[in-house]
Scaffold this motif. Structure first.
Motif, mmCIF file in Angstrom:
data_model
loop_
_atom_site.group_PDB
_atom_site.id
_atom_site.type_symbol
_atom_site.label_atom_id
_atom_site.label_comp_id
_atom_site.label_asym_id
_atom_site.label_seq_id
_atom_site.Cartn_x
_atom_site.Cartn_y
_atom_site.Cartn_z
ATOM 1 N N UNK A 1 0.815 -1.211 0.000
ATOM 2 C CA UNK A 1 0.000 0.000 0.000
ATOM 3 C C UNK A 1 0.849 1.262 0.000
ATOM 4 N N UNK A 2 2.156 1.103 0.117
ATOM 5 C CA UNK A 2 3.076 2.234 0.069
ATOM 6 C C UNK A 2 3.584 2.353 -1.366
ATOM 7 N N UNK A 3 3.219 3.421 -2.086
ATOM 8 C CA UNK A 3 3.571 3.510 -3.515
ATOM 9 C C UNK A 3 5.059 3.357 -3.790
ATOM 10 N N UNK A 4 5.904 3.972 -2.992
ATOM 11 C CA UNK A 4 7.352 3.915 -3.231
ATOM 12 C C UNK A 4 7.898 2.507 -3.041
ATOM 13 N N UNK A 5 7.511 1.860 -1.938
ATOM 14 C CA UNK A 5 8.027 0.519 -1.655
ATOM 15 C C UNK A 5 7.404 -0.504 -2.598
ATOM 16 N N UNK A 6 6.126 -0.336 -2.914
ATOM 17 C CA UNK A 6 5.480 -1.254 -3.855
ATOM 18 C C UNK A 6 6.150 -1.185 -5.223
ATOM 19 N N UNK A 7 6.559 0.025 -5.645
ATOM 20 C CA UNK A 7 7.243 0.178 -6.930
ATOM 21 C C UNK A 7 8.555 -0.596 -6.929
ATOM 22 N N UNK A 8 9.285 -0.519 -5.827
ATOM 23 C CA UNK A 8 10.564 -1.222 -5.731
ATOM 24 C C UNK A 8 10.352 -2.734 -5.686
ATOM 25 N N UNK A 9 9.366 -3.177 -4.946
ATOM 26 C CA UNK A 9 9.079 -4.615 -4.904
ATOM 27 C C UNK A 9 8.769 -5.145 -6.296
ATOM 28 N N UNK A 10 8.004 -4.382 -7.055
ATOM 29 C CA UNK A 10 7.674 -4.810 -8.409
ATOM 30 C C UNK A 10 8.930 -4.915 -9.264
ATOM 31 N N UNK A 11 9.823 -3.952 -9.133
ATOM 32 C CA UNK A 11 11.064 -3.985 -9.911
ATOM 33 C C UNK A 11 11.930 -5.183 -9.529
ATOM 34 N N UNK A 12 12.053 -5.439 -8.242
ATOM 35 C CA UNK A 12 12.850 -6.577 -7.785
ATOM 36 C C UNK A 12 12.269 -7.877 -8.322
ATOM 37 N N UNK A 13 10.962 -7.984 -8.292
ATOM 38 C CA UNK A 13 10.309 -9.208 -8.738
ATOM 39 C C UNK A 13 10.403 -9.385 -10.255
ATOM 40 N N UNK A 14 10.302 -8.285 -10.997
ATOM 41 C CA UNK A 14 10.321 -8.375 -12.453
ATOM 42 C C UNK A 14 11.727 -8.439 -13.022
ATOM 43 N N UNK A 15 12.709 -7.877 -12.317
ATOM 44 C CA UNK A 15 14.074 -7.812 -12.830
ATOM 45 C C UNK A 15 15.075 -8.297 -11.776
ATOM 46 N N UNK A 16 14.961 -9.552 -11.331
ATOM 47 C CA UNK A 16 15.846 -10.049 -10.263
ATOM 48 C C UNK A 16 17.307 -10.128 -10.679
ATOM 49 N N UNK A 17 17.553 -10.178 -11.992
ATOM 50 C CA UNK A 17 18.921 -10.322 -12.481
ATOM 51 C C UNK A 17 19.692 -9.006 -12.460
ATOM 52 N N UNK A 18 19.018 -7.883 -12.259
ATOM 53 C CA UNK A 18 19.709 -6.592 -12.258
ATOM 54 C C UNK A 18 20.649 -6.471 -11.064
ATOM 55 N N UNK B 1 16.715 -13.102 -1.030
ATOM 56 C CA UNK B 1 15.668 -14.077 -0.742
ATOM 57 C C UNK B 1 14.795 -14.313 -1.976
ATOM 58 N N UNK B 2 14.442 -13.237 -2.688
ATOM 59 C CA UNK B 2 13.596 -13.393 -3.867
ATOM 60 C C UNK B 2 14.334 -14.153 -4.964
ATOM 61 N N UNK B 3 15.606 -13.842 -5.172
ATOM 62 C CA UNK B 3 16.386 -14.577 -6.168
ATOM 63 C C UNK B 3 16.426 -16.065 -5.837
ATOM 64 N N UNK B 4 16.618 -16.395 -4.571
ATOM 65 C CA UNK B 4 16.685 -17.801 -4.187
ATOM 66 C C UNK B 4 15.321 -18.482 -4.319
ATOM 67 N N UNK B 5 14.239 -17.725 -4.094
ATOM 68 C CA UNK B 5 12.896 -18.283 -4.291
ATOM 69 C C UNK B 5 12.687 -18.675 -5.747
ATOM 70 N N UNK B 6 13.076 -17.771 -6.653
ATOM 71 C CA UNK B 6 12.948 -18.067 -8.081
ATOM 72 C C UNK B 6 13.860 -19.217 -8.490
ATOM 73 N N UNK B 7 15.050 -19.241 -7.929
ATOM 74 C CA UNK B 7 15.982 -20.320 -8.256
ATOM 75 C C UNK B 7 15.441 -21.666 -7.793
ATOM 76 N N UNK B 8 14.864 -21.693 -6.587
ATOM 77 C CA UNK B 8 14.314 -22.946 -6.070
ATOM 78 C C UNK B 8 13.184 -23.445 -6.965
ATOM 79 N N UNK B 9 12.342 -22.518 -7.420
ATOM 80 C CA UNK B 9 11.258 -22.922 -8.317
ATOM 81 C C UNK B 9 11.824 -23.484 -9.615
ATOM 82 N N UNK B 10 12.846 -22.828 -10.171
ATOM 83 C CA UNK B 10 13.450 -23.292 -11.420
ATOM 84 C C UNK B 10 14.105 -24.655 -11.241
#
Length: 302
Positions: free
Chosen positions: A197-214, A250-259
């Motif tokens: 619900x926090x626009x700034x933090x939600x924007x960053x979470x979206x970026x981390x989730x969409x571009x984990x390789x950055x 943590x998010x990178x490892x979550x995606x890696x575990x799924x892969x």
């Protein structure tokens, strides 16, 4: 909401269980503590829900829906002090019969979600023991209402491919339920859900989730949040529950575990996809989070 959907997509594993039950008073069904989150919808009648460790039962009315977090034993019954039998003994795979509509009859839709908790995401860790939406709240949320109706139809039809369809429907229903629940929470709730619900933090979470390789740094993330580095780091940690770069890992490892659970990619390919230039660096990070190497994890810990 994109962030929440992404987390759920990475943490759903295995097959979903879905069934209906027609129960005549007195009755009681119990769910032992386990790694699954349980979803119950009261289709008709009423009942009482009792969580392990809580004295007072919660009365559920027609149209109510509850989500019980993983590891929480609970029972549904009518009356509240009825004898309890295991839930699988009560769930029926047969279509609902219209004859089972006596005044003392309760009809339930029950499902479970299996979540991978080897290295739980903050969202999974911070889910409350019980989320309860009333029939009025469900009725006011058309997407959730329709998703639950589809679950009911699928549970009662038991046609070919029902398990696959149920799994997909449960994915959607869970996201919609959590979104509806978040709408009932006070602004600024101090947890991962409040971060959405926090626009700034939600924007960053979206970026981390969409571009984990950055190559994310605190400074780079703060720039994208349009906040100073100190303000961003403090707000992110307060809302999400851990520092920004710890969350990235943590998010990178979550995606890696799924892969790793899905065939088709080498460990080096997975490492590059989640932002690591070398397999050894990725393996070290993965082992630190999951307590075992990627190869061992892929082979089921053997």
């Amino acid at each position: 909401m994109d962030a929440m959907a992404g987390v759920l997509g990475s943490y759903r594993t295995g097959s979903a269980f879905l069934g209906t039950a027609v129960l005549r008073c007195p009755w009681g069904i119990g769910v032992d503590p386990q790694r699954d989150s349980a979803l119950h919808v009261v289709l008709a009648g009423h009942c009482w829900l009792r969580l392990a460790g809580r004295d007072e039962p919660v009365r559920l009315s027609p149209g109510d829906v509850v989500l019980v977090a993983s590891g929480i034993g609970h029972a549904l019954s009518d009356p509240p002090d009825a004898s309890i039998v295991p839930i699988r003994a009560a769930l029926s795979a047969a279509p609902y019969q219209q004859a089972a509509s006596a005044p003392d009859t309760t009809r339930l839709l029950c499902a479970k979600y299996q979540l991978d908790e080897a290295a739980p995401h903050p969202m999974v860790s911070l889910m409350p023991p019980l989320i309860h939406l009333t029939a009025q709240q469900v009725e006011a949320n058309e997407p959730l209402r329709l998703a639950l109706q589809l679950l009911r139809v699928e549970a009662e039809s038991r046609r070919s491919g029902a398990d696959l369809i149920a799994s997909r429907l449960l994915d959607s229903a869970l996201v919609l339920l959590l979104r509806a629940w978040m709408d009932t929470q006070p602004a600024g709730a101090a947890d991962w859900f409040g971060a959405l619900s926090d626009p700034s933090i939600a924007r960053v979470l979206r970026l981390i989730h969409e571009q984990p390789q950055d190559d994310w740094t605190v400074a780079a993330l703060a720039d994208r949040a349009l906040l100073s580095r100190a303000t961003f780091a403090r707000r992110f940690t307060q809302l999400v529950g851990e520092p920004p770069l710890a969350y990235v890992t943590r998010w990178r490892m979550s995606l890696a575990a799924k892969a790793l659970r899905e065939a088709g990619h080498s460990i080096d390919e997975i490492a590059r996809a989640v932002g690591y230039e070398s397999g050894p660096a990725f393996s070290k990070a993965f082992s630190r989070v999951f307590g075992q190497s990627p190869g061992r994890y892929r082979n089921g810990g053997s």
